[in-house]
Design a protein around this motif. Structure first.
Motif, PDB file in Angstrom:
ATOM      1  N   VAL A  76       0.953  -1.457   0.372  1.00 22.41           N
ATOM      2  CA  VAL A  76      -0.145  -0.166  -0.198  1.00 22.41           C
ATOM      3  C   VAL A  76       0.842   1.204  -0.239  1.00 22.41           C
ATOM      4  CG1 VAL A  76      -1.878  -0.946   1.233  1.00 22.41           C
ATOM      5  CG2 VAL A  76      -0.497  -0.146   2.509  1.00 22.41           C
ATOM      6  N   GLY A  77       2.135   1.063   0.417  1.00 18.26           N
ATOM      7  CA  GLY A  77       3.032   1.751   0.654  1.00 18.26           C
ATOM      8  C   GLY A  77       3.095   3.116  -0.889  1.00 18.26           C
ATOM      9  N   LEU A  78       3.127   1.721  -2.085  1.00 21.30           N
ATOM     10  CA  LEU A  78       3.702   1.953  -3.291  1.00 21.30           C
ATOM     11  C   LEU A  78       2.878   3.283  -3.819  1.00 21.30           C
ATOM     12  CD1 LEU A  78       5.663   1.653  -6.156  1.00 21.30           C
ATOM     13  CD2 LEU A  78       4.356   0.075  -6.325  1.00 21.30           C
ATOM     14  N   ASN A  79       0.969   2.828  -3.029  1.00 21.35           N
ATOM     15  CA  ASN A  79      -0.131   3.721  -3.760  1.00 21.35           C
ATOM     16  C   ASN A  79       0.379   5.315  -3.522  1.00 21.35           C
ATOM     17  OD1 ASN A  79      -1.527   1.281  -3.873  1.00 21.35           O
ATOM     18  ND2 ASN A  79      -2.397   1.156  -2.371  1.00 21.35           N
ATOM     19  N   VAL A  80       1.619   5.110  -1.947  1.00 21.31           N
ATOM     20  CA  VAL A  80       1.324   6.595  -2.107  1.00 21.31           C
ATOM     21  C   VAL A  80       2.410   7.428  -2.267  1.00 21.31           C
ATOM     22  CG1 VAL A  80       2.227   7.939   0.077  1.00 21.31           C
ATOM     23  CG2 VAL A  80       0.971   6.158   0.741  1.00 21.31           C
ATOM     24  N   ALA A  81       3.381   6.416  -2.994  1.00 21.26           N
ATOM     25  CA  ALA A  81       4.420   6.805  -4.001  1.00 21.26           C
ATOM     26  C   ALA A  81       4.684   6.533  -5.283  1.00 21.26           C
ATOM     27  CB  ALA A  81       6.249   6.115  -3.641  1.00 21.26           C
ATOM     28  N   ALA A  82       3.013   6.896  -5.921  1.00 21.61           N
ATOM     29  CA  ALA A  82       2.520   6.150  -7.057  1.00 21.61           C
ATOM     30  C   ALA A  82       2.677   7.120  -8.022  1.00 21.61           C
ATOM     31  CB  ALA A  82       0.980   5.527  -7.572  1.00 21.61           C
ATOM     32  N   ASP A  83       2.644   8.187  -8.009  1.00 22.75           N
ATOM     33  CA  ASP A  83       2.623   9.816  -8.254  1.00 22.75           C
ATOM     34  C   ASP A  83       4.193   9.951  -8.942  1.00 22.75           C
ATOM     35  OD1 ASP A  83       2.467  12.211  -9.297  1.00 22.75           O
ATOM     36  OD2 ASP A  83       1.601  13.612  -7.754  1.00 22.75           O
ATOM     37  N   PRO A  84       5.300   9.575  -8.490  1.00 20.45           N
ATOM     38  CA  PRO A  84       6.114   9.712  -8.952  1.00 20.45           C
ATOM     39  C   PRO A  84       7.224   8.792 -10.045  1.00 20.45           C
ATOM     40  CG  PRO A  84       6.925   9.568  -6.158  1.00 20.45           C
ATOM     41  CD  PRO A  84       5.249  10.019  -6.366  1.00 20.45           C
ATOM     42  N   LEU A  85       6.186   7.457  -9.360  1.00 16.91           N
ATOM     43  CA  LEU A  85       6.496   6.261 -10.273  1.00 16.91           C
ATOM     44  C   LEU A  85       6.319   6.729 -11.599  1.00 16.91           C
ATOM     45  CD1 LEU A  85       7.811   3.339 -10.359  1.00 16.91           C
ATOM     46  CD2 LEU A  85       5.037   3.230  -9.793  1.00 16.91           C
ATOM     47  N   PHE A  86       5.230   6.732 -11.444  1.00 17.53           N
ATOM     48  CA  PHE A  86       5.311   6.953 -13.310  1.00 17.53           C
ATOM     49  C   PHE A  86       5.738   8.106 -14.642  1.00 17.53           C
ATOM     50  CE2 PHE A  86       1.319   4.543 -11.390  1.00 17.53           C
ATOM     51  CZ  PHE A  86       0.499   4.075 -11.761  1.00 17.53           C
ATOM     52  N   THR A  87       5.789   8.773 -13.357  1.00 20.59           N
ATOM     53  CA  THR A  87       6.360  10.226 -14.499  1.00 20.59           C
ATOM     54  C   THR A  87       8.306   9.774 -14.224  1.00 20.59           C
ATOM     55  OG1 THR A  87       5.374  11.434 -13.441  1.00 20.59           O
ATOM     56  CG2 THR A  87       7.229  12.714 -14.351  1.00 20.59           C
ATOM     57  N   TYR A 119       1.309  -2.757 -10.958  1.00 18.65           N
ATOM     58  CA  TYR A 119       2.312  -1.423 -11.308  1.00 18.65           C
ATOM     59  C   TYR A 119       3.251  -1.232 -12.401  1.00 18.65           C
ATOM     60  CZ  TYR A 119       0.506   1.046  -7.362  1.00 18.65           C
ATOM     61  OH  TYR A 119      -0.379   2.426  -6.551  1.00 18.65           O
ATOM     62  N   ALA A 120       4.548  -2.724 -12.593  1.00 21.59           N
ATOM     63  CA  ALA A 120       5.056  -2.921 -13.316  1.00 21.59           C
ATOM     64  C   ALA A 120       4.234  -2.658 -14.699  1.00 21.59           C
ATOM     65  CB  ALA A 120       5.666  -4.458 -12.840  1.00 21.59           C
ATOM     66  N   LEU A 121       3.339  -3.236 -14.894  1.00 21.62           N
ATOM     67  CA  LEU A 121       2.504  -2.970 -16.555  1.00 21.62           C
ATOM     68  C   LEU A 121       2.012  -1.285 -16.745  1.00 21.62           C
ATOM     69  CD1 LEU A 121       0.050  -6.059 -17.817  1.00 21.62           C
ATOM     70  CD2 LEU A 121      -0.776  -3.359 -17.607  1.00 21.62           C
ATOM     71  N   MET A 122       1.816  -0.876 -15.596  1.00 18.56           N
ATOM     72  CA  MET A 122       1.224   0.049 -15.656  1.00 18.56           C
ATOM     73  C   MET A 122       1.434   1.276 -15.888  1.00 18.56           C
ATOM     74  SD  MET A 122      -2.196   1.625 -13.675  1.00 18.56           S
ATOM     75  CE  MET A 122      -2.964   3.225 -13.459  1.00 18.56           C
ATOM     76  N   ALA A 123       2.964   0.955 -15.022  1.00 20.32           N
ATOM     77  CA  ALA A 123       3.889   2.138 -15.233  1.00 20.32           C
ATOM     78  C   ALA A 123       5.769   1.961 -16.069  1.00 20.32           C
ATOM     79  CB  ALA A 123       4.984   2.412 -14.093  1.00 20.32           C
ATOM     80  N   PRO A 153      13.906   3.233 -13.065  1.00 24.82           N
ATOM     81  CA  PRO A 153      13.296   1.882 -12.520  1.00 24.82           C
ATOM     82  C   PRO A 153      12.860   0.859 -12.534  1.00 24.82           C
ATOM     83  CG  PRO A 153      11.410   4.431 -12.773  1.00 24.82           C
ATOM     84  CD  PRO A 153      12.026   3.943 -14.145  1.00 24.82           C
ATOM     85  N   LEU A 154      12.844   0.242 -11.645  1.00 24.47           N
ATOM     86  CA  LEU A 154      12.896  -1.157 -11.882  1.00 24.47           C
ATOM     87  C   LEU A 154      12.413  -1.348  -9.653  1.00 24.47           C
ATOM     88  CD1 LEU A 154      14.626  -4.685 -12.385  1.00 24.47           C
ATOM     89  CD2 LEU A 154      14.190  -4.560 -10.534  1.00 24.47           C
ATOM     90  N   LEU A 155      11.362  -2.031 -10.471  1.00 16.40           N
ATOM     91  CA  LEU A 155       9.945  -3.462  -9.867  1.00 16.40           C
ATOM     92  C   LEU A 155      10.926  -4.287  -8.998  1.00 16.40           C
ATOM     93  CD1 LEU A 155       7.913  -1.803  -7.597  1.00 16.40           C
ATOM     94  CD2 LEU A 155       6.222  -3.424  -9.533  1.00 16.40           C
ATOM     95  N   PHE A 156      10.401  -4.101  -7.649  1.00 16.96           N
ATOM     96  CA  PHE A 156      11.673  -5.383  -7.816  1.00 16.96           C
ATOM     97  C   PHE A 156      10.281  -6.394  -6.181  1.00 16.96           C
ATOM     98  CE2 PHE A 156      13.960  -8.849  -4.616  1.00 16.96           C
ATOM     99  CZ  PHE A 156      14.859  -9.175  -5.204  1.00 16.96           C
ATOM    100  N   ARG A 157       9.464  -7.208  -6.890  1.00 16.54           N
ATOM    101  CA  ARG A 157       8.436  -7.650  -6.157  1.00 16.54           C
ATOM    102  C   ARG A 157       8.696  -8.820  -5.560  1.00 16.54           C
ATOM    103  NH1 ARG A 157       3.784 -12.143  -6.672  1.00 16.54           N
ATOM    104  NH2 ARG A 157       2.126 -10.026  -5.644  1.00 16.54           N
ATOM    105  N   MET A 158       8.820  -8.804  -4.073  1.00 22.07           N
ATOM    106  CA  MET A 158       8.140  -9.457  -2.798  1.00 22.07           C
ATOM    107  C   MET A 158       7.230  -9.782  -1.814  1.00 22.07           C
ATOM    108  SD  MET A 158      12.211  -9.279  -1.891  1.00 22.07           S
ATOM    109  CE  MET A 158      11.874  -9.979  -0.223  1.00 22.07           C
TER     110      MET A 158
END
Lengths: 576, 190
Positions: A76-87, A119-123, A153-158
């Motif tokens: 859920v933290g990535l929801n908070v950080a989603a804004d910078p992620l996409f750009t 998120y990986a797909l969308m970003a 950026p690379l998404l590392f999913r645990m």
């Protein structure tokens, strides 16, 4: 030599070996121990940021300046950080930049079960998924390389079972990657429509290149055994699938976005029937079906809840021994507020005053359980204040005087502050109760801006909650000791009734961080067994032979029970 | 070697994670593949806690399904019952003879079940009841219950005793090595 490391420890080790320079995070189960373990490596700068968005942006800045950086958070933290992620996906990186999302299938310690692979797909960024600690370490190192090679950026999913399972890991030496240093590059790092229009096609092209790279990646594992069943899987699901189908053929993917299309087609050509075995959403399944390959997945395997080998066996009608049937009923043992928890007094008071309290994320969410029953909503980090204020807007004048938002100190810093400013600015009057136990407690005592210490527990500038709140325009600010029930009740009762915003800071150290000096005891002669004290919901207080009984070992001497006892049957004694 | 699965259970704060850490390390020390699984966070605030340790030549899943544990090492007697469905019919239970009433019991809503040892015996091949707290007090440190219980488990596993002693020496800070070695011996011989 092999050592047993948790997935989180392995990620930290991998980052160290990869020459990671800077790491940021906001604590959240199951990700917290990543940053905690990174502290072991003195040449990595680590920090707890105020929230995931800030952590992400600090890491991005460091990457822009040529540092290998890592940011870690729960799903859920990535929801908070989603804004910078996409750009940042468009802008790319300078130093390798790895974003760790720790998802929580089964919701062991979370409010939802979102599958962050989307998120990986969308970003439009590459994603790696380890299936044990060795892979977690190896893939983190690979992740930094991929990030730099493909300028992304690379998404590392645990997932929880990867984060908190320990498996053997071989340690290697560190490879140094000195920070390159900041060089302005406006055409790359400044997102304006004119730049972004130029970047978008580059991102699409990057995905094609990443796909070609993934086709050749030696971390994807094709095991051809019995060809009647072929299993495509990734992450922890691989382990469960191997357990249940030891003889099947496997395509285990380590890089799960963008998918290696040719490799999947090659595998499909070698086996008769393909099952996609994955936890939660049909991410691989849907993306493979798009290729026109016939696979079976969520028709058999549940989307909801944690996947286990037991769930898999059930999905495939594989017989298991007869379940054990008990003749006795086992009472539940849900998590509870600790004995002496300073939050207890606040919830007891809210309950007594019959207030409508909107809750937030932290230990104090436990105040919703009986017998305290003190919280009525909880959505996400920081939502208590905005929620309560929203309810105020839709309430009758009378109901408005019963509203209180309950939020912890770390959560207040996280996202409570903008909500409070909104409440003040829009002429709201909801009362805010900040339960300040001077640490981020739920996740295991991490420092935050109000503690005066850095992530390494070195001195830091301290942000005062009371000054901050006053700066936001709140005139009525009170600090109370939550162990003082009378004072708490008086102030809370008065403030909710006043038509302007007030902030009450109930401040006392988390009880797990202090050494108790006293314990309470019950006088059996005078105790009438009225159970008033039992309604505090304290685990140290039990009811035995129609009298209250206090467990000396568990009791921390907070004295709340003494305050609620009308017969004055409870007294203090030194802790032995 | 065929794989062995040990389920360790109890209540948050009893030192369960330390016990599973040590067991996992001993298995690695003995040259086996090993995996250990546990859950942190919300589940630890006085709630029921479970940790699983599996070891053998090759281990895939870090967790187990029902009827798959060879051993249950339980720190609290009621928690044994909560987890007993995971024990094989041929499995062994090592149980700390200690009751910690859950909240619904202490407030008089539920009753703490009676005759738990009999119920455990029904669903296991063997049960060993250890008076952990009593033994710990014998050596003057009530915090060593977890190592005492681990000693009792060690006795029934096939790892050389030296592996355990070496691991304990490496794991604890120097000041508390001796007391923990003593606790281990006490459990081993109980």
């Amino acid at each position: 030599m092999k050592v047993l490391l948790s997935g989180n420890e392995a990620v930290a080790r991998g980052a160290y070996e990869a020459g990671c320079n800077i790491a940021t995070a906001y604590p959240g189960t199951p990700s917290t121990e990543i940053l905690e373990n990174l502290r072991k490596y003195k040449d990595i700068y680590v920090e707890w940021a105020t929230n995931e968005k800030v952590a992400f942006e600090v890491a991005v800045g460091a990457s822009f300046a040529g540092a290998r950086t890592l940011v870690a958070m729960k799903h859920v933290g990535l929801n908070v950080a989603a804004d910078p992620l996409f750009t940042v996906s468009y802008e790319g990186v300078n130093g390798g930049f790895v974003v760790i999302t720790a998802d929580d299938p089964g919701m062991w310690s979370s409010q939802n079960e979102q599958d962050n692979r989307w998120y990986a797909l969308m970003a439009k960024i590459p994603m790696l998924e380890p299936s044990d600690s060795q892979e977690a370490k190896d893939l983190i190192k690979l992740g930094f390389d991929i990030s730099e090679e493909f300028d992304t950026p690379l998404l590392f999913r645990m997932t929880t079972r990867i984060c908190h399972s320990s498996t053997p890991v071989t340690l290697e030496d560190k490879i140094n990657h000195p920070i390159k240093g900041y060089v302005p590059n406006v055409s790359k790092f400044l997102c304006l429509p004119s730049n972004a229009r130029r970047w978008h096609p580059i991102v699409e092209n990057r995905l094609l290149k990443l796909q070609a790279y993934n086709e050749q990646l030696n971390k994807n594992l094709m095991e051809i055994n019995d060809t009647s069943i072929g299993i495509i899987t990734s992450g922890i699901s691989y382990q469960y699938a191997k357990e249940v189908f030891p003889d099947a053929s496997f395509l285990k993917l380590s890089m799960t976005y963008p998918l290696p299309i040719k490799l999947i087609k090659e595998f499909a050509g070698k086996v008769k029937k393909i099952y996609v075995i994955e936890e939660n959403d049909p991410f691989l399944e849907n993306n493979i079906k798009i290729l026109g390959i016939q696979v079976t997945g969520k028709d058999k395997i549940p989307i909801c809840g944690e996947l286990t080998q037991a769930v898999l066996k059930k999905s495939f009608d594989i017989s298991t021994p007869k379940p054990t049937e008990l003749t006795v009923k086992i009472p539940e043992r849900p998590p509870v507020l600790c004995p002496g928890c300073p939050h207890r007094g606040a919830f007891y008071t809210i309950n007594k005053l019959k207030l409508h309290a909107m809750g937030d994320i932290g230990c104090y969410t436990l105040g919703a359980f009986p017998p305290l029953n003190a919280l009525e909503t909880c959505v996400c980090m920081g939502a208590s204040i905005s929620n309560a204020y929203g309810i105020e807007r839709a309430s009758t004048p009378e109901d408005k005087t019963k509203l209180v938002a309950v939020i912890g100190d770390s959560t207040f810093f996280h996202t409570g502050v903008p909500a409070l400013i909104n409440l003040v600015y829009n002429n709201g009057c909801t009362t805010v109760l900040i339960l300040d136990n001077l640490i981020t407690a739920m996740t295991g005592h991490q420092q935050h801006p109000g503690t005066g210490k850095t992530a390494r527990e070195e001195p830091a500038r301290k942000v005062s909650i009371e000054e901050l709140v006053k700066g936001c325009g709140v005139k009525r600010v009170f600090i109370v000791d939550p162990y003082n029930l009378d004072e708490l009740k008086t102030i809370l009762k008065r403030e909710v009734a006043i038509p302007e915003p007030s902030v009450i800071i109930a401040r006392r150290d988390c009880v797990l961080r202090i050494k108790p000096q006293f314990a309470m005891k019950v006088n059996n002669e005078t105790c009438t067994g009225c159970k008033l004290c039992v309604n505090l919901g304290c685990p140290a207080l039990t009811f035995k032979d129609n009298k209250a009984y206090i467990d000396h070992i568990l009791c921390t001497g907070c004295g709340l029970c003494q305050q609620v006892c009308v017969k004055k049957s409870i007294s203090q004694e030194p802790k032995c | 070697m065929k794989e062995t699965s040990v389920l360790i259970c109890g209540v948050g704060g009893q030192g369960i994670l330390l016990a599973s850490d040590l067991l996992g390390k001993v298995a690695i020390e003995a040259g086996l593949d090993a995996k250990k699984s546990e859950v942190h966070g919300m589940a630890q605030r006085g709630g029921a806690v479970v940790s699983i340790v599996r070891f053998g030549e090759k281990i895939y899943s870090p967790i187990i399904g029902e009827n798959e544990a060879d051993f249950i090492l339980s720190f609290e007697i009621l928690e044994t019952l909560r987890q007993i469905k995971f024990l094989k019919k041929s499995g062994i239970c090592i149980v700390n003879n200690y009751e910690l009433p859950p909240f619904s019991v202490s407030t008089g809503i539920d009753k703490y079940p009676e005759n738990i040892p009999e119920e455990i015996k029904k669903h296991s091949k063997e049960m060993f009841l250890i008076n952990g707290l009593e033994l710990a007090r014998e050596i003057g440190n009530s915090k060593t219950v977890n190592v005492i219980l681990l000693g009792a488990l060690a006795k029934r596993l096939s790892f050389p005793k030296e592996c355990w002693i070496k691991t304990i020496k490496e794991h604890f800070p120097p000041k508390i090595i001796d007391i923990n070695l003593k606790a281990f011996e006490l459990g081993y011989n109980s």
